[in-house]
Structures are given as structure tokens and as C-alpha cells.
Motif scaffolding. Sequence first.
Motif, mmCIF file in Angstrom:
data_model
loop_
_atom_site.group_PDB
_atom_site.id
_atom_site.type_symbol
_atom_site.label_atom_id
_atom_site.label_comp_id
_atom_site.label_asym_id
_atom_site.label_seq_id
_atom_site.Cartn_x
_atom_site.Cartn_y
_atom_site.Cartn_z
ATOM 1 N N PRO A 59 1.344 -1.455 0.141
ATOM 2 C CA PRO A 59 0.557 0.020 -0.391
ATOM 3 C C PRO A 59 0.760 1.058 -0.269
ATOM 4 N N GLY A 60 0.334 2.241 -0.667
ATOM 5 C CA GLY A 60 1.165 3.254 -0.773
ATOM 6 C C GLY A 60 0.357 4.683 -0.575
ATOM 7 N N ARG A 61 0.911 5.450 -1.242
ATOM 8 C CA ARG A 61 0.031 7.196 -2.022
ATOM 9 C C ARG A 61 0.125 7.239 -3.434
ATOM 10 N N VAL A 381 -11.364 -7.188 -1.684
ATOM 11 C CA VAL A 381 -10.437 -5.840 -2.513
ATOM 12 C C VAL A 381 -12.009 -5.212 -3.153
ATOM 13 N N THR A 382 -11.492 -3.813 -2.449
ATOM 14 C CA THR A 382 -12.596 -2.624 -2.628
ATOM 15 C C THR A 382 -12.004 -1.578 -3.716
ATOM 16 N N LEU A 383 -13.094 -2.318 -4.706
ATOM 17 C CA LEU A 383 -12.266 -1.430 -5.909
ATOM 18 C C LEU A 383 -12.458 0.219 -5.724
ATOM 19 N N PRO A 396 -7.859 -4.946 1.543
ATOM 20 C CA PRO A 396 -8.014 -5.287 3.125
ATOM 21 C C PRO A 396 -7.097 -5.836 5.079
ATOM 22 N N GLU A 397 -7.363 -6.149 5.514
ATOM 23 C CA GLU A 397 -6.368 -6.047 6.531
ATOM 24 C C GLU A 397 -5.885 -7.461 6.619
ATOM 25 N N GLY A 398 -4.897 -7.316 6.506
ATOM 26 C CA GLY A 398 -3.628 -8.824 6.018
ATOM 27 C C GLY A 398 -2.942 -9.158 4.509
#
Length: 487
Positions: A59-61, A381-383, A396-398
Motif C-alpha cells: 500500500p502507498g500513495r 478487495v474494494t475497487l 483489507p487487513e492482512g
Amino acid sequence: MRFFARSLLGLFLFALTLGILALAGLTMMNAVKARMADGGPGMPQRERVFSAAVMTVEPGRVVPVMTAFGEIRSRRTLELRSPRSGTVIWLADGFEDGASVAAGQMLVRLDPADAMAARDLAAADQEKARAEAVEALRALDLARDELAAAEVQARLRTQALTRQEDLKARGVGSDAAVETAALAASAADQAVLSRRQALSAAEARVGLTETASARAAVALAEAERALTETEIHATFDGRLNAVNVAVGRVVGMNENLAELIDPGALEVSFRLSASQYARMLDGAGQIVQAPLTISLDVAGAEIAATGHITRVGAAVGEGQTGRLIYAALDDAAGFRPGDFVTVRIEEPALDGVAELPATALGSDGTVLAVGAEDRLEAVPVTLLRRQADSVIVSLPEGLAGREIVTERSPLLGAGIKVRPVRPQAAAEVPVGPELVELTEERRAALIAFVEGNDRMPADAKARVLAQLQQARVPLQVVERLEQRMGG
């Protein structure tokens, strides 16, 4: 004849018997060959392992890029219209579509004869008004002098009446003399009143002449302006478009002659959907002055320019949806009003999200993560965004730091065991056959199959057995043998 017919029937039956025996022998021979080719009883079927390209999710920007299509338009366009009716007697050199003109350059000249005549008549009328004004001032001075003289005479007549009344009171004068003096005083007062009326008329005449002079000055200015308007000049540097005039043509008032477009003041208008527009708003509900890039494909070569959003259309428009956005361009060299361009807008940055290949996301909104023993797991996952060949998702977490499949196929799914192909590992592996380590049971099964295969040449069998005795065996050899074994 009976003997000949029975002989033929016997020969036919004999030939048929031989054919049946030959077919039976061929069938038995094929069965024996198939049996020998199998090399004995089949080995138990093994689980298939598929190769899959994977990547690590971090994850990032991410700055999403929104794509839209818009039209180039000019922020500074001037319609060259004829302010007066008349005949075109001169056009500037190169007065044609696409020609460049400079600020202040004269472009069109109309016949100035009528305007010059009107200007001369207005100038003459002004001179006449000035002369009448001077005459009125002189008449005013004379009226004032005449009023002063009449007032002096009236005072003298009044003094004479007083003197006659005094003489009569002393018994020296007569009633006739007093009456004559009274009549003379009354006539003097009447003369003063007449002179005052003359002075008032003279003052009114001065006012009228001043008004006439002002009207004459206005008429002269209008005539001079009309004469100036016979020449049409460019108000700024630009290019001509839609030229519709020629020398000798009679044009009417306010007739459109051409358009002057400033190529250095261009903007792009494009339409966004309501959801896209909502993503471009700040906390105060105002649109973000986001940077953007426009591009145009010209015969295989792409020209581009940068800019930023400036404003939003005040109304949606009849039969339209979404919002009409306007953006100013910094340097739009090569673009022209009317060009249909591709607009890429940088949205506000998203934190804590990941950008994945579009092929990594399934239709059910899940990605395949590599779990224990290299088996796949379906993780939802959320698109958030789709752009070009990639998607931006919220993790999501993990899931952060885990490996996911970048190219999904119908063969891959939850629970399938895969052989991960990592980009960095593929770049580091030298050119050569891929080697794998075998368990003792798998190695023994392969060696037994090779030793029991009588159809394999001796030199090839020895080479394969030597490879199977190594700690790491070429993967291609293992897969080929297991396919022949039925695994």
C-alpha cells in the motif's frame, strides 16, 4: 456347372476365413504393443501445478488519473464586423483564412467619401454655431448697456417729478408741469422694463447658442468617429478565420467580415459525469484547480500540452448530463480551436491504496493471494478506480505485503497450487533449464519408469538416469516423464 459354383463358394469362404484370422491377429498385435508401451500398471495421478506470475502488494500513495475527451476553444475571439455600410475599397495583404495579423494593423478600409462629407458639414455647422454664440454675447453686452442707460434716464425723470412737485407745493409750479413730469417718469420706467426684457432675451439667446455649439461639437465628433470607422484594425495579435469579404463588395451595417482568434489564449472544455465531478470537489464544495494534460494524435505523432482547471459551467444544459468543465492551457502550441483532444486529469491523491494490473481483479471483486504451500486464496478487495490497464483498490487487513496473481485465468482459483513466477526472480535467474528438487518417492518412481521402458534407446536411458541421480533435476525432463507416466 454345379461343381464350378461350389468351387467358387468354397474359395470365397476360405478367403473370408483368412481375412477374419488376419484381422484378429492385427487386433492382438496392437493390444500387445499398447500393453508394452504402458510399461506396466499406471502410476497414481499427481496434482497439477500451474505457473503463475505474482507480485507483492504494497500500500502507498497513488494519484489517480481521470480520462475524458474535450474540445479546444479560444478564450479570446473577436468578430470583425462592419460598423458602417459602405463599399470595401482596400484589404490588407494576406487578408485570408489562417493569416496572422498584428495588434493595430489595418485590415479593411471602406469608402470614406460620404463620411468625409458628413464630417465637413458638421465642422461648418460648428463654426456657424460659434459665430452665433459670439454675436449673442455681443448683443447681451449691448442689452446690459441699454438697460443701464434707461435706468439713468428713469432716475433723472423721477428727480424732475420730485422737483415739480416741490415747486407746486411752494406755489410756484403748476399742475400741468407736475403731470408732464409724472408722464415722463412713467415713460422712463416703461423703457427700463423694456430694456430688462431685451436683456433677458439676449441671455436666453446666449444659452441657445451655447447649446447649439455643444450639439455641433457632438455632431462633429460623431462624423469624425464615422470617418474613423471606415478603417477596421486588429485589436490584438491573432489569426483570421471565416473571412467573408472582397474588394468592391458593398457591406451592410454590422455585417460579419471575419473572425480574429488569439492562438495564445486557448482553453479546453470537457464533460465529467456526476460521480467524477464529485471526486474533484474540495471540502468547501469548490472544484479543485487540478493539473491536467491534453493530447492530440496527428498522423501518428502525438502533441501534448499542460493546463489546469479554472471553472465549471453554470448550467447542465438541455439534454446533457454531468458537468461541463473548463481548463486553461499553459502552452498550446500546435493546437487549434475545434480540435477534439484526450484530457487526463490528476485527481486528489489517495493514501493507503495499491495499484494493481486490471487482470489481477476478478469479476467477483477478489484477488488470488498466494498462501501456505503456494496455494491460492480468494481475498476480497474494494475497487476505487479503473484507469487504462490498471485498477486502484483498497486493501483489507492482512493483504499488505502478500503476493497476488497478476494474470488470472480460468485454470486458477482458490485452493489451486501454483508455482510463483516473480519478476525480480525471473530477472536474476540465468539463462538455462529450470531445476527442481525431487522427493525420494518421486525420484524412485521416475527411475523405475525409465528402467522399465524398453522402447527408450540405451544411450538416452543412461543420460536420463544420470540426470535423475542429480540433486536438482531439469524441470522439463521431470514434466515430460510424468506426462508419459499419466501423472
